[in-house]
Design a protein around this motif. Structure first.
Motif, PDB file in Angstrom:
ATOM      1  N   LEU A 289       0.828  -1.205   0.000  1.00 31.06           N
ATOM      2  CA  LEU A 289       0.000   0.000   0.000  1.00 31.06           C
ATOM      3  C   LEU A 289       0.862   1.256   0.000  1.00 31.06           C
ATOM      4  N   THR A 290       1.915   1.247   0.787  1.00 29.77           N
ATOM      5  CA  THR A 290       2.817   2.402   0.824  1.00 29.77           C
ATOM      6  C   THR A 290       3.425   2.651  -0.554  1.00 29.77           C
ATOM      7  N   ALA A 291       3.881   1.590  -1.215  1.00 25.46           N
ATOM      8  CA  ALA A 291       4.478   1.731  -2.536  1.00 25.46           C
ATOM      9  C   ALA A 291       3.474   2.230  -3.564  1.00 25.46           C
ATOM     10  N   ALA A 292       2.195   1.907  -3.356  1.00 27.88           N
ATOM     11  CA  ALA A 292       1.156   2.326  -4.293  1.00 27.88           C
ATOM     12  C   ALA A 292       0.604   3.715  -3.978  1.00 27.88           C
ATOM     13  N   GLY A 293       1.129   4.358  -2.948  1.00 26.31           N
ATOM     14  CA  GLY A 293       0.653   5.692  -2.588  1.00 26.31           C
ATOM     15  C   GLY A 293      -0.529   5.685  -1.654  1.00 26.31           C
ATOM     16  N   ASP A 294      -0.887   4.511  -1.107  1.00 25.26           N
ATOM     17  CA  ASP A 294      -1.972   4.411  -0.135  1.00 25.26           C
ATOM     18  C   ASP A 294      -1.396   4.372   1.278  1.00 25.26           C
ATOM     19  N   THR A 295      -2.284   4.204   2.261  1.00 25.53           N
ATOM     20  CA  THR A 295      -1.836   4.264   3.651  1.00 25.53           C
ATOM     21  C   THR A 295      -2.362   3.059   4.422  1.00 25.53           C
ATOM     22  N   TRP A 296      -1.743   2.785   5.544  1.00 21.63           N
ATOM     23  CA  TRP A 296      -2.175   1.699   6.417  1.00 21.63           C
ATOM     24  C   TRP A 296      -1.722   1.993   7.840  1.00 21.63           C
ATOM     25  N   LYS A 297      -2.399   1.354   8.774  1.00 19.92           N
ATOM     26  CA  LYS A 297      -1.999   1.426  10.179  1.00 19.92           C
ATOM     27  C   LYS A 297      -2.456   0.174  10.902  1.00 19.92           C
ATOM     28  N   ALA A 298      -1.670  -0.227  11.901  1.00 21.29           N
ATOM     29  CA  ALA A 298      -2.070  -1.278  12.822  1.00 21.29           C
ATOM     30  C   ALA A 298      -2.453  -0.609  14.133  1.00 21.29           C
ATOM     31  N   TYR A 299      -3.728  -0.763  14.520  1.00 20.97           N
ATOM     32  CA  TYR A 299      -4.237  -0.204  15.784  1.00 20.97           C
ATOM     33  C   TYR A 299      -4.293  -1.346  16.789  1.00 20.97           C
TER      34      TYR A 299
END
Length: 532
Positions: A289-299
């Motif tokens: 996702l980071t490489a594709a320009g998107d975002t993520w998080k682990a909560y």
């Protein structure tokens, strides 16, 4: 009275030849006794007399002159007929591949008046103009042909990249197996991964979690045949985010935070070796996702609270090669490292954004305040006191599904009230594995559970009475405006690798590890039963 001979059809297209024939015809009509032949003879006598008067220059026969003029004119007409199609060729080429090349389609919109004017100018422009025009039109034709071939190649590549899942080679970096254009436009996925519980206990008629089994069940679609892929909670969580199979260390929760060695490359994108911290080239869906320009998080519940608070100043991973101080809950601190599978990848813990992408559960409500601040993928994990595990996290603490109910009642309404969810979000609630021991032990599996190369042969999954072994049947509940409330999906089986591949398909990512297995079923269009 004899009528003039019919005009030569080869001369009718030339105005000068037609004029000569017309003059001969008029002369015959004015003097009935004078034919075109006698007129030509008279004209020749006059020319001879004039020649003698002016200098006695020898002149060719009038009939020879006439045939020479006719031959030249015929050659000119033939040359015009030969060259004219070449000049008009770009117009015809532009009309044919108009779908393939926008630049060519603009040529086809030239008006008829402009085309006629251009042809007239080309006809009267002489050999120099014709040569220039021919070169220009030939260049345009070559450009149009190149554009058409390029467009055809691109369209072919897209068609190849949109083959259904399961038709491409599996393994690390494999292309997705579904046609993403047929999937709903989901922009935010909220994956809530609970602890150790089986399907019947969680969703059955006697469930101790009425909020999950009834209230939330009535809001979404229940996928009953959904399974864990291995024995070990951490091993299942790692599989869900990376497509990597288990190792003996991940199956036991990784009490020693040791690197996976020798970290060789295996089939289907697997990293071979012993240990539990994967090398830098082993990727997670977060890296994708980071490489594709998107975002993520682990909560992760408990992260940044209690004794774990000090670790939030940087990435909250243990010291590599040392015993993990948070491999088990302690009095007053239910946080454990293995509830966050991203921390077992060097691509995460050595990244500059590790501390911002692995956060406590309290950050979720803040990020949900706007769609822009909500990650594309939210991996949500309760601590061991509220993950639904039948074993209490500490003496006197609640255990089992009633504890998970409190966590869900707080988190799910926060998500459903957010702009990100309302715009097109998907909530996926599941358990990492079913109990692996005790009276409700379940090690069943489904689909294409492989024989994991990092496990000893004695513990490698095998088929029992035709049923592959794995992490047990756990179930999956999907809540979204793209699924019908209160519905069930009963036409297929899935597992954690399936969910990973399906999330990757929604974001048009390549499949990782066993998520690229050619035999692996993934979420087809029919599963999104409220998507038109």
């Amino acid at each position: 009275m004899d009528r003039p001979p019919p005009p030569d059809p080869d001369l009718t297209d030339d105005p000068y030849a037609a004029g000569a024939i017309d003059r001969a015809a008029r002369g015959a009509s004015e003097d009935p006794d004078r034919t075109p032949d006698t007129q030509l003879q008279g004209d020749s006598h006059q020319g001879e007399e004039q020649e003698e008067d002016e200098g006695h220059f020898p002149m060719p026969s009038p009939l020879a002159i006439a045939f020479s003029v006719i031959a030249l004119l015929a050659f000119g007409v033939g040359l015009g007929v030969y060259t004219r199609p070449e000049a008009s060729t770009p117009v015809r080429l532009a009309a044919a591949p108009s779908e393939a090349s926008p630049s060519v389609s603009t040529t086809s919109t030239t008006s008829a008046a402009e085309t006629s004017a251009a042809e007239a100018e080309a006809s009267s422009g002489g050999s120099e103009g014709e040569t220039s025009s021919e070169a220009e039109e030939e260049s345009k034709a070559q450009t149009a042909s190149s554009s058409a071939e390029s467009s055809e190649g691109e369209e072919g590549g897209e068609a190849q990249g949109q083959k259904p899942r399961g038709k491409k080679p599996r393994g690390k970096g494999s292309e997705g197996k579904q046609e993403s254009s047929k999937l709903p436009p989901i922009g935010h996925v909220f994956a809530i991964v609970l602890g150790e519980q089986g399907y019947e206990a969680a969703f059955g008629a006697g469930s101790e979690a009425p909020y999950l089994a009834k209230t939330l069940r009535e809001q979404g679609e229940l996928v009953g045949d959904y399974y864990g892929v291995a024995s070990g909670q951490l091993a299942n969580e790692i599989a869900l985010v990376s497509g990597q199979g288990p190792t003996p260390q991940t199956s036991s929760g990784c009490p020693v935070y040791e690197a996976l060695t020798p970290a060789g490359a295996g089939p289907e994108g697997q990293i071979l070796g012993n240990g539990c911290v994967y090398p830098i080239d082993a990727l997670t869906v977060g890296d994708q996702l980071t490489a594709a320009g998107d975002t993520w998080k682990a909560y992760v519940q408990g992260l940044g609270e209690g004794s774990a608070a000090s670790s939030q100043a940087s990435c909250p991973n243990p010291v590599l090669g040392a015993t993990d101080p948070h491999s088990a809950p302690t009095a007053g601190d239910p946080y454990v490292t293995w509830r966050d599978p991203f921390l077992y990848f060097r691509s995460t813990i050595e990244g500059v954004s590790c501390a911002q992408e692995n956060v406590g559960i309290g950050q979720l409500a803040k990020d949900l305040e706007s769609a822009a601040s909500t990650p594309s993928l939210s991996y949500i994990s309760p601590d061991v006191c509220e993950d639904g595990d039948p074993q209490p996290c500490a003496a006197g603490s609640p255990a089992g599904l009633p504890a998970a109910e409190a966590f869900l009642r707080k988190v799910v309404p926060e998500i459903e009230g957010s702009a990100a969810y309302k715009e097109g979000g998907l909530i996926a609630i599941t358990f990492d594995q079913a109990p692996q021991s005790g009276p409700h032990a379940d090690s069943s599996g489904c689909c294409a559970t492989p024989k994991y190369p990092n496990l000893p042969a004695s513990s490698t999954p095998s088929s029992v009475a035709g049923q592959p072994t794995g992490g047990g049947r756990v179930g999956l509940l999907l809540i979204s405006k793209y699924v019908k409330p209160g519905s069930s999906y009963v036409t297929g089986q899935f597992d954690h690798f399936s969910l990973l591949a399906s999330v990757e398909a929604l974001f048009k990512l390549k499949t990782l590890g066993y998520a690229g297995n050619v035999q692996l079923p993934t979420f087809e269009r029919a599963l999104y039963n409220a998507y038109p």
